[in-house]
Design a protein around this motif. Sequence first.
Motif, PDB file in Angstrom:
ATOM      1  N   LEU A 146       0.816  -1.219   0.000  1.00  0.00           N
ATOM      2  CA  LEU A 146       0.000   0.000   0.000  1.00  0.00           C
ATOM      3  C   LEU A 146       0.843   1.259   0.000  1.00  0.00           C
ATOM      4  N   ILE A 147       1.959   1.241   0.727  1.00  0.00           N
ATOM      5  CA  ILE A 147       2.846   2.407   0.734  1.00  0.00           C
ATOM      6  C   ILE A 147       3.429   2.643  -0.651  1.00  0.00           C
ATOM      7  N   CYS A 166       2.051   1.817  -3.494  1.00  0.00           N
ATOM      8  CA  CYS A 166       0.954   2.328  -4.327  1.00  0.00           C
ATOM      9  C   CYS A 166       0.701   3.812  -4.066  1.00  0.00           C
ATOM     10  N   GLU A 167       0.713   4.209  -2.817  1.00  0.00           N
ATOM     11  CA  GLU A 167       0.436   5.608  -2.481  1.00  0.00           C
ATOM     12  C   GLU A 167       1.560   6.536  -2.923  1.00  0.00           C
ATOM     13  N   GLY A 175       1.267   6.952  -6.644  1.00  0.00           N
ATOM     14  CA  GLY A 175       0.163   7.858  -6.952  1.00  0.00           C
ATOM     15  C   GLY A 175       0.506   9.299  -6.657  1.00  0.00           C
ATOM     16  N   LYS A 176       1.272   9.549  -5.603  1.00  0.00           N
ATOM     17  CA  LYS A 176       1.676  10.921  -5.272  1.00  0.00           C
ATOM     18  C   LYS A 176       2.517  11.517  -6.388  1.00  0.00           C
ATOM     19  N   ASN A 190       1.710   3.400 -12.957  1.00  0.00           N
ATOM     20  CA  ASN A 190       0.430   3.713 -12.328  1.00  0.00           C
ATOM     21  C   ASN A 190      -0.686   2.849 -12.912  1.00  0.00           C
TER      22      ASN A 190
END
Length: 114
Positions: free
Chosen positions: A66-67, A69-70, A73-74, A95
């Motif tokens: 999850l980190i 992925c985030e 995305g940032k 992405n």
Amino acid sequence: MQTRLFRIIQQLFSSTGRKLQRFQKNFAEIFVALFSGFLLGNTFGMFLTPIREVIPWDGATILLALIICEVLGKFVYQRTFNKVGFWFQFLKFLNSAKIGVLFGFFIDAFKVGS
């Protein structure tokens, strides 16, 4: 004589045409990235056993995913990033793969739940 409504409709059609051209240009690589990510997300359970030897807690594995992925995305969605060049295209590809992986997790969760 052009009215404001006519100018708005004309701008709408021109921007839609540009977006359609961009979509047609990038469709193949985005589709490949989505599909590859989907396959990776669906087969994540196969890779979980070797990962458990390195990281013993499953929650840490999911938290790490999850980190990643985030953070990705940032970088893709921030406004101050240079929107041209190889690195941005590579980030967009990653992405799209990330979206496919998350979709694969979602589908796999339904398979496990039933």
